[in-house]
Design an enzyme around this catalytic site. Structure first.
Site, PDB file in Angstrom:
ATOM      1  N   ARG A 172      15.485 -29.264 -38.373  1.00 53.91           N
ATOM      2  CA  ARG A 172      14.871 -30.138 -37.363  1.00 53.91           C
ATOM      3  C   ARG A 172      14.396 -31.460 -37.985  1.00 53.91           C
ATOM      4  NH1 ARG A 172      17.647 -27.203 -35.513  1.00 53.91           N
ATOM      5  NH2 ARG A 172      17.276 -25.453 -34.117  1.00 53.91           N
ATOM      6  N   SER A 222      11.346 -25.090 -27.609  1.00 47.70           N
ATOM      7  CA  SER A 222      10.874 -24.208 -28.671  1.00 47.70           C
ATOM      8  C   SER A 222       9.692 -24.863 -29.384  1.00 47.70           C
ATOM      9  CB  SER A 222      12.017 -23.952 -29.654  1.00 47.70           C
ATOM     10  OG  SER A 222      11.642 -23.009 -30.619  1.00 47.70           O
ATOM     11  N   GLU A 292       7.533 -27.047 -34.231  1.00 43.04           N
ATOM     12  CA  GLU A 292       8.815 -27.738 -34.161  1.00 43.04           C
ATOM     13  C   GLU A 292       8.691 -28.909 -33.173  1.00 43.04           C
ATOM     14  OE1 GLU A 292      12.444 -25.390 -33.772  1.00 43.04           O
ATOM     15  OE2 GLU A 292      13.043 -26.654 -32.092  1.00 43.04           O
TER      16      GLU A 292
END
Length: 299
Positions: A172, A222, A292
């Protein structure tokens, strides 16, 4: 005091002032942007960046605002949405897509042109620019696996091209995030495939997504990175946090890795719930979850 005249002379630019960002985020939360700008051309984007730089105004690019929480105080300076820079072109096995093109749409175009390799993105609700920024991925695929090159603009207004191997890919993460660059467009190298087989795989992944994820509610996607050797959702369940609610935001009963806005929640509700879950998982299981989701703006 913001001098609106600095921006209103720029061609191909739509502007909104003191605009609530909750109208644009997937969470349906977020305070106002001082200036919300929608460039309709790369020239307009370049000029906007130059005006911001010479007037010492900060710039924030939101992408599709799908894996993002904007705080309730909003964002000062200029917020840019690139949704009108959304052209997609095909040349052989290469797709070139502008930053504002939705990933889902790019995956559908790839399928129609018998190109495989982009199926993993068929349900990711982000834009190309945002996806490159955070190396978005799902079901075993990531942008880093298919990106050949990326055209970017820096805070000085300079345009350059980065090859895939120059992107500093991480989980990420990418050089775009590290160096505060703005994605203009990206080229993806794919392979030839059977359109029917590609479509079947996309259908399977979308069914999997809808059966497991709380798509019926506003959410930030998420919330936590996957801890090594674990799944964040399972840890949250084990810590007894699934279904826990603060204000109008709840740990999803369908998938504990998601937090959903069930009753006019605020960004503060999201942040408080995230802090609560991190504390509970750490206290009960000895594992420190990392976010995240990107959290930006002022309280």
């Amino acid at each position: 005091m913001l001098d609106k005249s600095k921006f209103e002379t720029i061609d191909d630019l739509e502007l909104k002032y003191n605009e609530p960002l909750s109208h644009y985020t997937f969470t349906k939360v977020g305070g106002p942007a001082d200036v919300l700008a929608f460039p309709k051309s790369i020239d307009a984007l370049q000029t906007l960046i130059e005006v911001a730089r010479t007037n010492d105004l900060p710039i924030t690019v939101l992408g599709n605002a799908s894996n993002l929480i904007v705080r309730d105080g909003g964002i000062r300076g200029i917020v840019i949405l690139l949704e009108q820079l959304n052209l997609v072109n095909i040349a052989g096995y290469t797709i070139e897509a502008q930053a504002g093109a939705p990933l889902i749409e790019v995956s559908q175009i790839a399928q129609k042109h018998a190109l495989t390799g982009f199926e993993f993105a068929c349900g990711i609700p982000g834009s190309v620019g945002g996806a490159v920024f955070m190396n978005a991925g799902a079901y075993g695929g990531e942008l880093s696996q298919v990106l050949a090159s990326c055209k970017v603009i820096d805070t000085e207004g300079n345009i350059s091209v980065l090859r895939g191997e120059e992107m500093h890919w991480g989980y990420r993460n990418s050089i775009i995030r590290e160096q505060n660059l703005i994605v203009i467009s990206a080229k993806f190298e794919l392979s030839t495939g059977d359109p029917a087989v590609i479509l079947n795989e996309m259908t399977r992944l979308n069914q999997l997504r809808s059966s497991k994820q709380p798509l019926e509610y506003p959410s930030c996607g998420s919330v936590f990175k996957r801890p090594e050797g674990h799944f964040a959702g399972r840890l949250i369940q084990e810590a007894g946090c699934q279904g826990h609610r603060i204000g109008g935001v709840e740990v999803s009963k369908k998938h504990a890795g998601f937090m959903v806005n069930v009753a006019d929640g605020t960004a503060k509700d999201y942040e408080n719930l995230i802090a609560y879950v991190i504390e509970q998982v750490n206290q009960k299981l000895g594992i420190k979850l990392e976010t995240e989701v990107r959290i930006i703006g002022e309280n």
